[in-house]
Write an enzyme that holds these catalytic residues in place. Sequence first.
Site, PDB file in Angstrom:
ATOM      1  CG  ASN A 156      -0.393   0.020   2.485  1.00  0.00           C
ATOM      2  OD1 ASN A 156       0.652  -0.462   2.673  1.00  0.00           O
ATOM      3  ND2 ASN A 156      -1.388   0.503   3.512  1.00  0.00           N
ATOM      4  CD  GLU A 253       4.756  -1.035  12.443  1.00  0.00           C
ATOM      5  OE1 GLU A 253       3.718  -0.664  12.529  1.00  0.00           O
ATOM      6  OE2 GLU A 253       5.697  -0.616  13.077  1.00  0.00           O
ATOM      7  CD  GLU A 473       8.160   0.045  10.391  1.00  0.00           C
ATOM      8  OE1 GLU A 473       7.141   0.904   9.870  1.00  0.00           O
ATOM      9  OE2 GLU A 473       8.758  -0.485   9.757  1.00  0.00           O
TER      10      GLU A 473
HETATM   11  P1  NAD Z   1       0.671  -9.608   3.072  1.00  0.00           P
HETATM   12  O1  NAD Z   1       0.818 -10.000   4.434  1.00  0.00           O
HETATM   13  O2  NAD Z   1      -0.319 -10.482   2.094  1.00  0.00           O
HETATM   14  O3  NAD Z   1       2.079  -9.564   2.403  1.00  0.00           O
HETATM   15  C1  NAD Z   1       3.267  -8.780   2.843  1.00  0.00           C
HETATM   16  C2  NAD Z   1       4.297  -9.010   2.564  1.00  0.00           C
HETATM   17  O4  NAD Z   1       4.800 -10.375   2.987  1.00  0.00           O
HETATM   18  C3  NAD Z   1       4.555  -9.425   0.812  1.00  0.00           C
HETATM   19  O5  NAD Z   1       5.803  -8.701   0.683  1.00  0.00           O
HETATM   20  C4  NAD Z   1       4.444 -10.883   0.873  1.00  0.00           C
HETATM   21  O6  NAD Z   1       5.260 -11.179  -0.604  1.00  0.00           O
HETATM   22  C5  NAD Z   1       5.318 -11.331   2.104  1.00  0.00           C
HETATM   23  N1  NAD Z   1       4.938 -12.586   2.436  1.00  0.00           N
HETATM   24  C6  NAD Z   1       3.827 -13.435   2.096  1.00  0.00           C
HETATM   25  N2  NAD Z   1       4.111 -14.519   2.648  1.00  0.00           N
HETATM   26  C7  NAD Z   1       5.239 -14.742   3.361  1.00  0.00           C
HETATM   27  C8  NAD Z   1       5.697 -15.297   4.342  1.00  0.00           C
HETATM   28  N3  NAD Z   1       5.210 -16.786   4.574  1.00  0.00           N
HETATM   29  N4  NAD Z   1       6.924 -15.093   4.725  1.00  0.00           N
HETATM   30  C9  NAD Z   1       7.432 -13.880   4.578  1.00  0.00           C
HETATM   31  N5  NAD Z   1       6.613 -13.054   3.908  1.00  0.00           N
HETATM   32  C10 NAD Z   1       5.845 -13.227   3.414  1.00  0.00           C
HETATM   33  O7  NAD Z   1       0.248  -8.178   3.174  1.00  0.00           O
HETATM   34  P2  NAD Z   1      -0.316  -7.104   1.981  1.00  0.00           P
HETATM   35  O8  NAD Z   1      -1.549  -7.680   1.252  1.00  0.00           O
HETATM   36  O9  NAD Z   1       0.684  -6.891   1.064  1.00  0.00           O
HETATM   37  O10 NAD Z   1      -0.497  -5.941   2.762  1.00  0.00           O
HETATM   38  C11 NAD Z   1      -1.865  -5.578   3.383  1.00  0.00           C
HETATM   39  C12 NAD Z   1      -1.858  -5.678   4.915  1.00  0.00           C
HETATM   40  O11 NAD Z   1      -0.564  -4.775   5.534  1.00  0.00           O
HETATM   41  C13 NAD Z   1      -3.019  -4.861   5.462  1.00  0.00           C
HETATM   42  O12 NAD Z   1      -3.311  -5.912   6.525  1.00  0.00           O
HETATM   43  C14 NAD Z   1      -2.630  -3.826   6.398  1.00  0.00           C
HETATM   44  O13 NAD Z   1      -3.044  -3.381   7.332  1.00  0.00           O
HETATM   45  C15 NAD Z   1      -0.936  -4.051   6.728  1.00  0.00           C
HETATM   46  N6  NAD Z   1      -0.333  -2.950   6.726  1.00  0.00           N
HETATM   47  C16 NAD Z   1       0.166  -2.592   7.995  1.00  0.00           C
HETATM   48  C17 NAD Z   1       0.852  -1.481   8.231  1.00  0.00           C
HETATM   49  C18 NAD Z   1       1.158  -1.009   9.604  1.00  0.00           C
HETATM   50  O14 NAD Z   1       2.140  -0.157   9.756  1.00  0.00           O
HETATM   51  N7  NAD Z   1       0.785  -1.586  10.454  1.00  0.00           N
HETATM   52  C19 NAD Z   1       1.134  -0.552   7.060  1.00  0.00           C
HETATM   53  C20 NAD Z   1       0.787  -0.902   5.854  1.00  0.00           C
HETATM   54  C21 NAD Z   1      -0.044  -2.152   5.531  1.00  0.00           C
END
Ligand code: NAD
Length: 503
Positions: A156, A253, A473
């Site tokens: 995002n 996060e 962070e």
């Molecule tokens: P996601 O968990 O699907 O993927 C995040 C990352 O993890 C990607 O780079 C993905 O390739 C990687 N990944 C997937 N499986 C993995 C594994 N088993 N081991 C290691 N890496 C792996 O999340 P998304 O759909 O990309 O992002 C949206 C989510 O992120 C939402 O839930 C949102 O709330 C959260 N988010 C949180 C913050 C925060 O600061 N708290 C900020 C932005 C987004």
Amino acid sequence: MVLPYSPRYAYYNGKLQSSTSASSFQTIDPSTSQPLANIHTTTHSATDAAISSAQKAFPAWSATPPTERARILQKAAALLRARNDELAKTETHDTGKPFSETSTVDIVTGADVLEYFANLVGGGGLNGETIQLRPNAWVYTTKNALGVCAGIGAWNYPIQIALWKSAPCLAAGNTMVYKPSEFTPLHSTVLAEIYSEAGVPPGVFNVVQGAGDVGAYLTTHPGVAKVSFTGQVSTGQKVAGSAATGMKYVTMELGGKSACIILPDADVEQAVDGAMMANFFSTGQVCTNGTRVFVPESMKIQFEKKLVKKMAHIRAGDLFDLSTNFGPLVSKPHFDKVISYIKHGIRADKATLLYGGLETPAWLAKHEKQEYRSGYWVQPTVFTDCTDEMRIVQEEIFGPVMSILTYKTIDEVVARANATRLGLAAGVFTQNLNFAHQVIGRLEAGITWVNTWGESPAEMSVGGWKMSGVGVENGKKGLEAWVRNKSTLVDMAGEVPTVFAKL
Ligand code: NAD
């Protein structure tokens, strides 16, 4: 077919590695679903090479005086600012966020954090403490870099997340292997080139490409000392679990389902503006979104009337038209997910649809640019008469879907706001500051706002409570997540305490 962007590869040893992939996939422009670039998945052996490049760079970089590291990182911040619009254009293509947003937020807030941590370490932020124990003895502490750290990003805020992780990591003397989300990888190697141009030595910032399997390989790798992860709770659980096996440091996060509480004395106009920011900025794809909007029962009619009127200020369309403030969702899987939640809200939860819904947005049907019809556009949507047990109220949708809930008393709203396993953010709107602090003090969330929503400056430490994360962070506390402590007790009395003295 010639794609608009050059292929993306791994980046390590200070350069692009164009022959290290076994397979490739395409990143798309979500406004049209057209491909933007081929992304070459980094193999495990190339990931090993990226980690080894970071290991080789670590001794010299961690021994570089903080002021010198700071100078290099400040130069990188200046380069980012100088290339703001070009980088924002890439982010707009990759994420579907309007240029009005990416050109004023994404790179700006990333560069600010880089400058902040450079200034912090340059100004003594890595100093330890001295504790005088007795006249002849004291303890001193030092903050030591961890080693090679992995950064794993969500889609995002691609370049902002990369900077929020790499800035404190590098400033503290660590080296990094960063994996962007497979949905938005375009920024990654451009950032690596900017770091190199600024003088960051080869191997200090490295990039690998790919999906979850590449992330999982990084997370379990014995050469990695820390994993800083941004993403979904369910992925975070896997990442933290496998990091724990290697006793690695983690920062998590994760997602949220935050409460935006309109207190009874709030200025309704301001409250509506706040609730809109908390739900529709970035097409609702913000982790801290306040998607549960609690409105006093007595204010409901007035609040909804003003909200519906202001919804007309949301303008979807050409992403490079500066008046556009609403883009498509990031990808087909995410579009399907958000649509399924809207369907569920209407058909299963039976919430009242106040605005938006499932129909193709009216502007899209008329737009002369036919390609937009293949994009992942949804309508900003508002449900009302929602109740706490509805799925749309309980689960993170991560799209432009607001749920309005009413309440009678403050104790009730605080209890309901806290009745979730998530605890990322929360906020209140009120004209009474005492009241604001009393309510904020009772909310179980790591990031809170009073009479505003969403601003997250470099100075502000941010991180979730409960299932929304581990650690923070940014801010001074953000630096602590990238160092380990060493305590040294010095005794000058000349006598080693012993129980083995001669009687
Ligand atoms: P996601 O968990 O699907 O993927 C995040 C990352 O993890 C990607 O780079 C993905 O390739 C990687 N990944 C997937 N499986 C993995 C594994 N088993 N081991 C290691 N890496 C792996 O999340 P998304 O759909 O990309 O992002 C949206 C989510 O992120 C939402 O839930 C949102 O709330 C959260 N988010 C949180 C913050 C925060 O600061 N708290 C900020 C932005 C987004």
